[in-house]
Design a protein around this motif. Structure first.
Motif, PDB file in Angstrom:
ATOM      1  N   ALA A 248       0.810  -1.208   0.000  1.00 45.60           N
ATOM      2  CA  ALA A 248       0.000   0.000   0.000  1.00 45.60           C
ATOM      3  C   ALA A 248       0.849   1.267   0.000  1.00 45.60           C
ATOM      4  O   ALA A 248       0.454   2.284  -0.584  1.00 45.60           O
ATOM      5  CB  ALA A 248      -0.944  -0.002   1.202  1.00 45.60           C
TER       6      ALA A 248
ATOM      7  N   HIS B 268      -7.444   4.087   3.128  1.00 43.15           N
ATOM      8  CA  HIS B 268      -6.606   4.387   1.970  1.00 43.15           C
ATOM      9  C   HIS B 268      -7.503   4.935   0.859  1.00 43.15           C
ATOM     10  O   HIS B 268      -8.092   4.163   0.096  1.00 43.15           O
ATOM     11  CB  HIS B 268      -5.869   3.134   1.499  1.00 43.15           C
TER      12      HIS B 268
ATOM     13  N   ARG C  62       2.207   1.551  -3.433  1.00 42.45           N
ATOM     14  CA  ARG C  62       1.106   1.435  -4.403  1.00 42.45           C
ATOM     15  C   ARG C  62       1.487   0.464  -5.529  1.00 42.45           C
ATOM     16  O   ARG C  62       1.483   0.788  -6.715  1.00 42.45           O
ATOM     17  CB  ARG C  62       0.728   2.796  -4.972  1.00 42.45           C
TER      18      ARG C  62
END
Length: 369
Positions: free
Chosen positions: A78, A257, A81
């Motif tokens: 995350a 997110h 990405r």
């Protein structure tokens, strides 16, 4: 150029990828472990020996501009990405649509992973079909729609096979009184033996051991009692609920997110009144539309104006190829007394299932959100 990556090409993921390519100017990549679209709601038919349509993803994506990557997602970073794959190079994203769906929960009961079969993937359905060829008694565990449809399909297609349905509650306890009566009559006609209010403690090669020590004999066990989602969202650090489903807001954007959107079974989607939507095509398809429309608005610099609106209409249950039960429901999915039954209900259900593939080909068809 913004890059949108969609992981998972089930009912919600495939539609989301095509809508993202149509409604935004972004580059869109769809990652899926198989190169085929799976009609998951028909896998009990495959297990009973019927043939299903072959639906290559490349055919369904032709002309859309979506890039298809056939590979298995192993992890999501995350912070960077990035989506990591089993066989290929990592794929970076600006926006991620998480649509990895659900799978059978075989870890909840001792012996289920070793001895039970499922109908959640074509490969497992084929293995079940091969196993049934040498069986005389099959026990289907789970009284939800998947279990009911699997038991009915096996009993109708293979009349020499003894089919038992084992459920923790009463048969059809989510249906109206009329619905329950019809379901029981249909099972009686098909010869399906129902074992109610029975909790499975262990799955063995010779069948099921129940809480309290009872035994349900079976050569083959089919497990439909519950589903679980992959651990990838939790492992990536996305906010998840106690079942591992991504927690999303009213536009299906991750609450932790904001560059991530969750759709389908792997997302915990709630209406404004707090009602959590159940895992189903009926919820996955329209909410995927809603999610991508909101994503497109944000990419265009607009704040999404429409809150999620969803109301249930019915539950469609196939009881083999020639019989069915359509339970009409209130907006909150609670049953009305009204039902449609018999051959007409079977045709109704078949039209709904065929309609899902039509939707996948043309996902801009209006949906009820």
């Amino acid at each position: 150029m913004t890059h949108i990556v969609v992981v998972g090409a089930g009912y919600s993921g495939l539609a989301a990828a095509k809508l993202a390519a149509r409604w935004t100017s972004a580059d869109v990549t769809l990652i899926n472990a198989s190169d085929r679209f799976v009609e998951r709601v028909r896998l009990h038919q495959l297990a009973s020996g019927q043939r299903l349509r072959d639906l290559p993803l490349r055919d369904l994506l032709r002309g859309t501009g979506v890039e298809l990557v056939v590979d298995r997602v192993t992890a999501i970073d995350a912070d960077a990405r990035t989506v990591h794959l089993a066989g290929g190079a990592p794929v970076g994203y600006d926006r991620l649509i998480y649509a990895l769906g659900s799978q059978a929960d075989l870890g909840a009961v001792s012996g289920a992973a070793e001895h039970a079969h499922t109908v959640v993937t074509p490969e497992r359905a084929v293995r079940l079909r091969e196993r049934i060829a040498d069986s005389t008694v099959v026990a289907v565990v789970g009284g939800g729609l998947t279990g009911i449809e699997a038991a009915a399909e096996l009993a109708e297609t293979l009349p020499a096979l003894k089919v038992r349905l084992v459920t923790g509650g009463a048969l059809g306890d989510a249906l109206s009184q009329r619905g329950r009566r019809y379901l029981r009559a249909a099972f009686d006609r098909l010869g399906v033996e129902v074992v109610e209010h029975a909790r499975v403690a262990e799955v063995r090669p010779d069948g099921l051991v129940l809480d309290g020590g009872g035994h349900v004999a079976a050569d083959t066990v089919v497990w439909t009692a519950g589903f679980r989602v992959p651990d990838l969202a939790r492992d990536a650090g996305f906010a998840v609920d106690e079942r591992g489903r991504m927690v999303v807001d009213g536009t299906l954007r991750s609450v932790s997110h904001p560059e991530v959107v969750g759709v389908g079974d792997a997302a915990a989607v709630r209406r404004p009144d707090g009602l959590e939507l159940r895992m189903a095509c009926a919820t996955g398809l329209p909410t995927a539309q809603h999610a991508v429309r909101a994503l497109a608005d944000r990419l265009a610099g607009r704040e999404p104006a429409r809150p999620l609106r969803f109301r249930y209409v019915n539950q469609c249950i196939s009881l083999g190829r020639r019989d069915g039960l359509v339970q009409f429901v209130h907006a909150d999915d609670s049953p009305r007394e009204a039902v449609l039954t018999g051959r007409l209900a079977a045709l109704y259900k078949e039209a709904i299932v065929r309609g899902t593939v039509v939707f996948e080909r043309h996902p801009t068809i209006p949906a009820s959100v």
